[in-house]
Every structure is written in C-alpha cells, then in structure tokens.
Design a protein around this motif. Structure first.
Motif, PDB file in Angstrom:
ATOM      1  N   PHE A   1       0.617  -1.368  -0.056  1.00 38.69           N
ATOM      2  CA  PHE A   1      -0.201  -0.154  -0.276  1.00 38.69           C
ATOM      3  C   PHE A   1       0.941   0.935   0.337  1.00 38.69           C
ATOM      4  CE2 PHE A   1      -3.266  -2.607   2.643  1.00 38.69           C
ATOM      5  CZ  PHE A   1      -3.378  -3.065   1.508  1.00 38.69           C
ATOM      6  N   PHE A   2       1.921   0.897   0.896  1.00 36.00           N
ATOM      7  CA  PHE A   2       2.777   3.037   0.881  1.00 36.00           C
ATOM      8  C   PHE A   2       3.633   2.471  -0.300  1.00 36.00           C
ATOM      9  CE2 PHE A   2       7.026   4.441   2.193  1.00 36.00           C
ATOM     10  CZ  PHE A   2       5.845   5.196   2.549  1.00 36.00           C
ATOM     11  N   SER A   3       4.204   1.967  -1.298  1.00 36.08           N
ATOM     12  CA  SER A   3       4.716   1.832  -2.517  1.00 36.08           C
ATOM     13  C   SER A   3       4.268   1.996  -4.108  1.00 36.08           C
ATOM     14  CB  SER A   3       5.545   0.519  -3.003  1.00 36.08           C
ATOM     15  OG  SER A   3       4.662  -0.084  -3.164  1.00 36.08           O
ATOM     16  N   LEU A   4       2.466   2.152  -3.129  1.00 37.53           N
ATOM     17  CA  LEU A   4       1.574   2.649  -4.819  1.00 37.53           C
ATOM     18  C   LEU A   4       1.367   3.766  -4.748  1.00 37.53           C
ATOM     19  CD1 LEU A   4      -1.687   0.498  -3.517  1.00 37.53           C
ATOM     20  CD2 LEU A   4      -0.170  -0.195  -5.315  1.00 37.53           C
ATOM     21  N   PRO A   5       1.712   4.367  -6.744  1.00 39.52           N
ATOM     22  CA  PRO A   5       0.771   5.672  -6.735  1.00 39.52           C
ATOM     23  C   PRO A   5      -0.449   6.146  -6.416  1.00 39.52           C
ATOM     24  CG  PRO A   5       2.095   4.400  -8.269  1.00 39.52           C
ATOM     25  CD  PRO A   5       1.889   3.393  -7.693  1.00 39.52           C
ATOM     26  N   ILE A   6      -0.849   7.408  -5.597  1.00 40.44           N
ATOM     27  CA  ILE A   6      -1.366   7.433  -5.486  1.00 40.44           C
ATOM     28  C   ILE A   6      -2.273   7.590  -6.120  1.00 40.44           C
ATOM     29  CG2 ILE A   6      -3.284   9.510  -3.894  1.00 40.44           C
ATOM     30  CD1 ILE A   6      -0.547   9.698  -2.469  1.00 40.44           C
ATOM     31  N   PHE A   7      -2.019   8.270  -7.501  1.00 42.48           N
ATOM     32  CA  PHE A   7      -3.050   8.394  -8.726  1.00 42.48           C
ATOM     33  C   PHE A   7      -3.501   6.991  -9.480  1.00 42.48           C
ATOM     34  CE2 PHE A   7       1.393   8.108 -10.449  1.00 42.48           C
ATOM     35  CZ  PHE A   7       1.513   7.457 -11.681  1.00 42.48           C
ATOM     36  N   TRP A   8      -2.559   6.630  -9.071  1.00 39.38           N
ATOM     37  CA  TRP A   8      -2.943   4.721  -9.927  1.00 39.38           C
ATOM     38  C   TRP A   8      -4.169   3.772  -8.683  1.00 39.38           C
ATOM     39  CZ3 TRP A   8      -1.117  -0.699  -8.597  1.00 39.38           C
ATOM     40  CH2 TRP A   8      -1.806  -1.377  -9.413  1.00 39.38           C
TER      41      TRP A   8
ATOM     42  N   ILE B   1      -2.502  15.503  -5.252  1.00 38.02           N
ATOM     43  CA  ILE B   1      -3.009  14.563  -6.325  1.00 38.02           C
ATOM     44  C   ILE B   1      -3.933  14.089  -5.726  1.00 38.02           C
ATOM     45  CG2 ILE B   1      -2.197  12.777  -6.780  1.00 38.02           C
ATOM     46  CD1 ILE B   1       0.805  13.252  -6.017  1.00 38.02           C
ATOM     47  N   THR B   2      -4.449  13.980  -4.582  1.00 37.59           N
ATOM     48  CA  THR B   2      -5.877  12.898  -3.973  1.00 37.59           C
ATOM     49  C   THR B   2      -6.738  14.424  -5.017  1.00 37.59           C
ATOM     50  OG1 THR B   2      -4.562  11.457  -2.095  1.00 37.59           O
ATOM     51  CG2 THR B   2      -7.517  12.106  -1.967  1.00 37.59           C
ATOM     52  N   GLU B   3      -6.718  15.513  -4.349  1.00 39.42           N
ATOM     53  CA  GLU B   3      -8.225  16.329  -4.460  1.00 39.42           C
ATOM     54  C   GLU B   3      -8.057  16.544  -5.634  1.00 39.42           C
ATOM     55  OE1 GLU B   3      -7.189  19.778  -2.270  1.00 39.42           O
ATOM     56  OE2 GLU B   3      -7.135  18.715   0.085  1.00 39.42           O
TER      57      GLU B   3
ATOM     58  N   TRP C   1     -12.008  17.612  -6.051  1.00 39.38           N
ATOM     59  CA  TRP C   1     -12.085  18.049  -4.628  1.00 39.38           C
ATOM     60  C   TRP C   1     -11.340  19.417  -4.473  1.00 39.38           C
ATOM     61  CZ3 TRP C   1     -14.009  15.947   0.479  1.00 39.38           C
ATOM     62  CH2 TRP C   1     -15.289  15.501   0.356  1.00 39.38           C
ATOM     63  N   LYS C   2     -12.359  20.802  -4.250  1.00 33.35           N
ATOM     64  CA  LYS C   2     -11.481  21.830  -3.986  1.00 33.35           C
ATOM     65  C   LYS C   2     -11.270  21.976  -2.312  1.00 33.35           C
ATOM     66  CE  LYS C   2     -13.142  22.677  -7.960  1.00 33.35           C
ATOM     67  NZ  LYS C   2     -12.668  22.784  -9.368  1.00 33.35           N
ATOM     68  N   GLY C   3     -10.448  21.769  -2.626  1.00 36.96           N
ATOM     69  CA  GLY C   3      -9.401  22.162  -1.106  1.00 36.96           C
ATOM     70  C   GLY C   3      -8.032  22.914  -1.037  1.00 36.96           C
ATOM     71  N   MET C   4      -7.375  22.647  -0.185  1.00 39.43           N
ATOM     72  CA  MET C   4      -6.129  23.511   0.025  1.00 39.43           C
ATOM     73  C   MET C   4      -5.431  23.002  -1.057  1.00 39.43           C
ATOM     74  SD  MET C   4      -6.584  24.738   2.660  1.00 39.43           S
ATOM     75  CE  MET C   4      -4.886  25.705   3.652  1.00 39.43           C
ATOM     76  N   GLY C   5      -5.570  21.950  -1.003  1.00 43.69           N
ATOM     77  CA  GLY C   5      -4.010  21.409  -2.362  1.00 43.69           C
ATOM     78  C   GLY C   5      -4.693  22.845  -3.720  1.00 43.69           C
ATOM     79  N   GLU C   6      -5.829  22.031  -4.038  1.00 42.54           N
ATOM     80  CA  GLU C   6      -5.945  22.695  -5.563  1.00 42.54           C
ATOM     81  C   GLU C   6      -6.130  24.434  -5.247  1.00 42.54           C
ATOM     82  OE1 GLU C   6      -8.371  23.798  -8.975  1.00 42.54           O
ATOM     83  OE2 GLU C   6      -7.530  21.683  -7.445  1.00 42.54           O
ATOM     84  N   LEU C   7      -6.443  24.908  -3.944  1.00 38.81           N
ATOM     85  CA  LEU C   7      -6.393  26.748  -3.481  1.00 38.81           C
ATOM     86  C   LEU C   7      -4.681  26.727  -3.804  1.00 38.81           C
ATOM     87  CD1 LEU C   7      -7.340  29.191  -2.564  1.00 38.81           C
ATOM     88  CD2 LEU C   7      -6.464  28.337  -0.268  1.00 38.81           C
ATOM     89  N   PHE C   8      -3.277  26.191  -3.449  1.00 37.02           N
ATOM     90  CA  PHE C   8      -2.543  25.736  -3.780  1.00 37.02           C
ATOM     91  C   PHE C   8      -1.656  26.139  -4.976  1.00 37.02           C
ATOM     92  CE2 PHE C   8       2.056  24.428  -3.598  1.00 37.02           C
ATOM     93  CZ  PHE C   8       2.590  25.968  -3.097  1.00 37.02           C
ATOM     94  N   ARG C   9      -2.224  25.115  -5.654  1.00 41.08           N
ATOM     95  CA  ARG C   9      -2.283  24.847  -7.172  1.00 41.08           C
ATOM     96  C   ARG C   9      -2.218  25.975  -7.999  1.00 41.08           C
ATOM     97  NH1 ARG C   9      -4.380  22.295 -11.589  1.00 41.08           N
ATOM     98  NH2 ARG C   9      -5.934  21.945 -10.329  1.00 41.08           N
ATOM     99  N   THR C  10      -4.019  26.533  -7.796  1.00 40.53           N
ATOM    100  CA  THR C  10      -4.129  27.129  -8.210  1.00 40.53           C
ATOM    101  C   THR C  10      -3.917  28.699  -8.336  1.00 40.53           C
ATOM    102  OG1 THR C  10      -6.403  25.993  -8.559  1.00 40.53           O
ATOM    103  CG2 THR C  10      -6.440  28.214  -9.225  1.00 40.53           C
ATOM    104  N   GLY C  11      -2.738  29.337  -7.842  1.00 36.73           N
ATOM    105  CA  GLY C  11      -2.370  30.196  -6.708  1.00 36.73           C
ATOM    106  C   GLY C  11      -1.319  30.046  -7.445  1.00 36.73           C
TER     107      GLY C  11
END
Length: 506
Positions: A144-151, A449-451, A456-466
């Motif tokens: 589980f730890f080695s699985l790429p999150i997007f995959w 990546i998960t968002e 999901w419009k979360g903190m990661g999305e806010l950071f990436r958009t900025g």
C-alpha cells in the motif's frame, strides 16, 4: 515546561516570518501574472489588465505588497483576518474557508482511521512477531505504501465505485464468487487467530462455510439495499463490545471493570429506544456531537465510581463502550435511510466532488451523500498512511519489549495483557506522537494529487491554482494555515510526550 513552550513558540514565529518572505518572493518571481491578458485579443484587454493590477497591487513594490499582507495577517489576533483578494478580486478569506472545510473533512477522517488501525495492527504484529500474520501484514503495508496515489485512486474508482454502483442495482453472488470469497476470508481468519494446525483448519473451514452461507442469506433478506441493525442488533453488538473490551483490558473475572461496562451497554441500549424520536425528527450535528460527548463522559464517571482500585481502567472501558454504543445507534439510523438514499441516488458512490449538487434529502440522507463522496479519497489516504503508523508502532513496541522494566513486570507474574497495554504500549506511543503530529499537519495542506483526482476543491487545489496563476494571495493563505498547523502540532506532540511519560521534562 512553560518556559520551553514559550521559547519554542517564539522561535516558531521567527521561522514562519522568514519562510513567508522567502515564499512570497519565489511566487511573485515565478512568472508573469498578466501573461494571459497580454496575449488576449479581447476588446477590453486594457481594462482587464488595469483591474488585475488593482486587485493584485502590481503597481506597488514587492516589499510593500508583502507588508500589506503581513498587516492583514496581524489582524487575525483580533479575529479580523484580511488575506487580500485573488487576481479576480475574490476575497481570499472566503476561498480559504471553503478550501479548509473541504480538506479538513477529508484529512481528519483519514488520519484518525489510519492512526487507530495502524496502532492496532502494529501492536498485534509486534505481539505476534515473525508469525504468518506479521509477514502478511508487513507485505500488505509495504504494498500500500509503495502504490502511486493516482493509480490507486483510479483502481478504486473502477472497482469500488463503478463496479459497486453496477452491482447494487441488483445485488447477487455467483457460486464462484461465494467459493472464492469464503476461501479468502477463511484463510485470512486462520492467519489472524493462529494456533495449532488443527485449530487453523477448523477456523478456516468454519469461516469459509459461514461466509458462503451468510452472503446469499443477506441477499435474500435484501440487506444490501435495505440494511437494518434494529434495537436488538445495536444492543447485542454493544454488549459484545463491552465483554470484549473488558476481556482484553482486565479479563472477564474482574468485576470492577466488567460491571461498569455492562451497565453502560444497558444504558446505551435503553437510550437508543427512548431517544428514537430525537434521532428521527430533531437530529443535527450539534445533537450528535453533544450526544457523543455525553456517551463518553457519563460512562467515564460510572467507571470511576465503581472501579475501586481499577478506577482508571474501568472508566476507560466504560467510556469506550458508551462511545461504541452511541456510534452503533448512529449507524442504525443511517441504515434505516439507505433505501431512501438509493431511491434518490441510484449510483451512490460518486467519483468526483465532495457532495452531490442540489441534493435535497433529509439529515441522514445528506450525511450518506457526503459520506459516500468521502469514501474513495479517504480510503486512498488511509491506505497510504496506514503503512507508516503500523510499522513505526511495531518497531516501537518491539524496542520497548526489550526493556528491563518489561522483563521485571513479566517476572512479577503480571498478566500478558497488563504488561502489553499498561507498561509497554504507553511508552511505545511516544515516537508515534511525533509522526501523527507531522502527518496531520502535512495533510491539512491538502493532498494535492488526491484532491485533483477526485475533484475536491480543497487546500491543495487552492495552492496549485495560486501557483499556476502567479497569484501570491492564495499561496500565502495556504502557507499561513499549513505553517501554523505544523508548528501547533509539533508543540502538541512535545506536550503529549510529558503526558505519556511524566519523566520527560524539557
């Protein structure tokens, strides 16, 4: 300790200030915030450029823009934060509130589940070192730890969302599915319970037969589309938990622990019937939160009053029983509304977004909608974090088990459960506190990546958009939350050390 906390807090403020200056400079020099407008053929291009310059204060030197942002942050001490506007003129305060609430719903649940399951698995594998269970869990956690999150996210979308949504329309199992499922569950159960070869064979056979019979029986009862626990089911499961928790903590012969747990289970069983109208007509989140607190506090004092010399242990078992009883009552009411939810949303598990737009169900149906939306991203983050918690707990428990005071406790004739949970487990939690603190603080920043995968419009999305828009205001809001969280949880970890081991004083 107070002096240490104040010194750490002062140093942290200095680190935050230096990091904020560096980040601000890097962001504003990462590109041209007017590039898209300069290349535009719109007739009002000059007006759009003028407005963006005004919104972002591009006519001012960078240090003055940063100082304005810092002054706005200083107003947070008066609960009047002013984090400026983004390049479109939208208040960053509102964007941050929406992003933080979305991310916290996702991260808090995933972290708590991973922490609880990881610690339990780590303790179990440490106790059963070099067993089949230990090797199996080690293999799965590293997988589980080695699985790429997007995959992993794509696999969950395909099989747990799309596949389940197709299956739930007409739930059924083929004979091959029943046989394979029974064999797999039987194998896992005999590995988990261990024992002699004869005991393993009996466990495997009994579990495989039970699964092969239970699944079609539940299908015939339409349990998958109309599940029910009922008053009896909640009561039975609460009493089973009370007996199991008592057996694990002190043994069923210890009446000072057993009696408060059983009284709590009886109280929870009665209250679920008495309060049924509240759960149907007047329920809201504040009632659930208040009920959860009372479900822990009241049994805690019952255990303290009846536990005698085992007061602390009795209080803990009773409080856990009360919490589980309250949780089972909530689960029962969710089950009661599952069929109506399926009627409103025939494909219950969504793959995009944090909730269904314009969903008009009652409280329980809305909770089911938001819960099914949380399922996939929460599961992804849990699987990734679970490996770290379980392995660190296992290694910490093994290290503590080699200490002299553990050997002394065993030589005095103490029960193994007492040695593990009262002497070893508490000290083994010290390094886990550090990992959990930094893990939670990091995830608050948004699982980018998960968002992105689950929309999901979360903190990661806010950071990436900025960053993409060379807009420092959203990026600095992200930094303010994540940086503060990292410092706060690191400080809480230090305080938690002293609670776990009073000998630790910095």
């Amino acid at each position: 300790m107070l002096k240490f906390i104040l010194r750490r807090f002062g140093a942290s403020i200095g680190v935050l200030f230096a990091a904020s200056v560096l980040l601000y400079v890097l962001v504003i020099n990462s590109g041209d915030p007017l590039k898209d407008l300069r290349e535009s053929n719109a007739e009002n291009r000059d007006l759009l450029i003028e407005r963006r310059v005004e919104y972002m204060n591009l006519d001012m030197p960078w240090y003055q823009r940063y100082l304005d942002w810092l002054i706005g942050v200083g107003k947070c001490f008066k609960l009047e934060c002013d984090l400026g506007t983004n390049r479109s003129g939208v208040e960053v305060n509102s964007l941050l509130a929406l992003a933080a609430s979305s991310t916290l719903r996702l991260v808090l649940l995933a972290t708590v589940i991973a922490l609880v399951l990881g610690i339990l698995i780590g303790v179990l594998t440490a106790v059963r070192q070099y067993s089949g269970l230990d090797y199996g869990v080690t293999f799965m956690t590293f997988l589980f730890f080695s699985l790429p999150i997007f995959w992993a996210a794509v696999l969950l979308k395909e099989y747990l969302a799309i596949g389940y949504n197709d299956w739930i329309r007409d739930p059924s199992f083929t004979p091959v599915q029943l046989i394979v499922t029974g064999l797999i569950v039987g194998f896992l159960m005999q590995v988990f319970l261990a024992g002699s070869t004869r005991r393993r064979i009996i466990t495997f056979a009994a579990t495989a037969i039970f699964v092969a019979v239970a699944l079609p029986t539940l299908t015939a009862l339409d349990f998958y589309r109309n599940p029910q626990l009922g008053y009896i089911g909640v009561a039975v499961l609460t009493f089973v938990f009370a007996l199991g928790a008592t057996a694990a903590a002190a043994g069923l012969k210890d009446q000072r622990v057993l009696r408060p747990a059983l009284i709590t289970a009886a109280l929870a069983s009665v209250l679920q019937i008495v309060l049924v109208n509240v759960f149907i007509y007047y329920i809201n989140w504040w009632i659930i939160i208040a009920g959860g607190i009372l479900a822990v506090v009241i049994p805690y004092f019952i255990g303290r009053a009846m536990g005698g010399r085992r007061a602390s242990l009795a209080a803990g078992v009773a409080a856990a029983t009360g919490f589980v009883g309250a949780g089972l009552t909530v689960v029962d009411h969710l089950f009661r509304n599952w069929d109506n939810f399926l009627a409103m949303k025939p494909r219950p598990i969504s793959t995009i977004g944090s909730q269904t737009p314009n969903f008009g169900g009652n409280f329980w149906e809305t909770v089911l909608d938001q819960g099914t939306q949380l399922l996939l991203p929460t599961l992804v983050l849990t699987l990734v974090s679970l490996a770290s918690y379980s392995r660190y707990t296992r290694s910490s428990m093994l290290e503590v088990n080699e200490q002299d005071y553990i050997r002394t406790a065993r030589s005095k004739g103490l029960a193994e459960r007492t040695v593990i949970f009262r002497h070893a487990f508490r000290n083994a939690l010290i390094p886990i506190a550090t990992i959990a603190a930094f893990d939670f603080a990091g995830l608050i920043g948004g699982a980018v990546i998960t968002e992105s995968v689950f929309g999901w419009k979360g903190m990661g999305e806010l950071f990436r958009t900025g960053l993409d828009q060379v807009d420092p205001a959203p990026v600095m809001a992200f930094f303010l939350v994540t940086g503060t969280a990292a410092i706060l949880f690191n400080l809480l970890a230090d305080i938690f050390y002293a609670i776990l081991d009073p000998r630790i004083r910095v």
